[in-house]
Design an enzyme around this catalytic site. Structure first.
Site, PDB file in Angstrom:
ATOM      1  N   TYR A   1      -3.665  -9.351   9.082  1.00 14.10           N
ATOM      2  CA  TYR A   1      -4.141 -10.913   8.706  1.00 14.10           C
ATOM      3  C   TYR A   1      -5.066 -11.573   9.570  1.00 14.10           C
ATOM      4  CZ  TYR A   1      -0.822 -10.232   4.738  1.00 14.10           C
ATOM      5  OH  TYR A   1      -0.099  -9.876   3.764  1.00 14.10           O
TER       6      TYR A   1
ATOM      7  N   VAL B   1       0.758  -1.225  -0.027  1.00 14.43           N
ATOM      8  CA  VAL B   1       0.160   0.015  -0.075  1.00 14.43           C
ATOM      9  C   VAL B   1       0.767   1.276   0.003  1.00 14.43           C
ATOM     10  CG1 VAL B   1      -1.579   1.387   1.302  1.00 14.43           C
ATOM     11  CG2 VAL B   1      -2.163  -1.070   1.207  1.00 14.43           C
TER      12      VAL B   1
ATOM     13  N   GLY C   1      -7.324   1.792   5.783  1.00 10.29           N
ATOM     14  CA  GLY C   1      -8.121   0.370   5.624  1.00 10.29           C
ATOM     15  C   GLY C   1      -7.808  -0.066   4.058  1.00 10.29           C
TER      16      GLY C   1
END
Length: 271
Positions: free
Chosen positions: A234, A190, A198
């Site tokens: 995760y 990201v 998020g």
């Protein structure tokens, strides 16, 4: 995720780089001195993160080569720390991006031995929004789709296969189902400017949906043992610990020891 055995499945195993995770059993090890694999657990992130309008976010499988190129550029930008004072650094970045792009195309096209199917899943935003946050991110990772300029701000690979190169293998499902009912998430990243929006969760959620459509019953991801942010991502996404990498293997591959996390998808087979 790590550089890709092609910056795709050939760039090296790079260390986890963004506050959420790099799980890439793929980027090759660069022998050049003008960049290094980054580890955001020890290297300060130079950007101030920004909030986004989530209604403008799209998370989907890649639809074009231009989007694949943008994803490859984001991976290079995220997974490496570059010495900007080094002569020819932009040429070197492009070289790494081209390596990842070609490897990614090969995997997605189904030409990589041992992989039944691979999908590149991206989180994208309109270029007009991203350019107000970061000119560099906008120019580096922009592509055009349906007449609109968008920017890849997050990316991962979903791999339908029994194992990933140089990684510990999952144990489920047992028997003959492993080659079609097991999948791995890899190459997660990201953009640093957009952490804490998020995006990692959105990418994982989408990968689960695609995996279910493929008939996957058991989904795996590798994570460095000391990457607490990645493990939290995760585990909040439904993964649990299955096994961990032997210390000798991590030393041999010159990387942090990894954990293998597992999540069951709502598909079962009687084998």
């Amino acid at each position: 995720m790590v550089p890709s055995p092609n910056l795709g499945m050939s760039l090296l195993f790079f260390k986890s780089v963004f506050s959420v995770v790099p799980t890439c059993p793929e980027l090759y090890r660069s022998q050049h001195l003008n960049c290094q694999l980054s580890d955001h657990q020890t290297v300060a992130i130079p950007w101030r993160t920004s909030r986004i309008d989530r209604s403008l976010l799209s998370v989907s499988e890649t639809r074009s080569e231009s989007e694949l190129w943008a994803a490859a550029c984001l991976r290079v930008r995220t997974f490496y720390d570059f010495n900007q004072q080094t002569f020819g650094i932009e040429d070197h970045k492009r070289y790494l991006a081209e390596r990842e792009f070609e490897a990614l195309k090969e995997r997605v096209a189904g030409k990589r031995k041992g992989f039944r199917r691979v999908s590149c899943i991206n989180a994208t935003l309109p270029a007009s929004l991203v350019c107000s946050i970061s000119d560099d991110l906008c120019s580096s990772c922009k592509f055009s789709q349906d007449g609109e300029d968008r920017v890849v701000v997050g990316t991962l690979d979903l791999n339908q296969c029994s194992s990933l190169p140089d990684e510990i293998s999952g144990m489920k499902p047992m028997g003959i189902g492993a080659d079609f009912a097991r999948a791995y998430i890899s190459n997660v990243c990201v953009a640093a400017e957009l952490h804490r929006n998020g995006l990692g969760y959105e990418l994982i959620a989408k990968s689960k949906m695609v995996a279910e459509d493929w008939g996957i019953s058991d989904l795996y991801v590798h994570v460095a043992v000391d990457n607490e942010a990645a493990k939290n991502l995760y585990m909040k996404s439904g993964f649990t610990l299955e096994s961990d990498e032997p210390a000798w293997q991590a030393r041999f591959l010159d990387r942090p020891r990894r954990l293998l996390l597992w999540a069951a998808l709502p598909i079962t087979y009687e084998l």
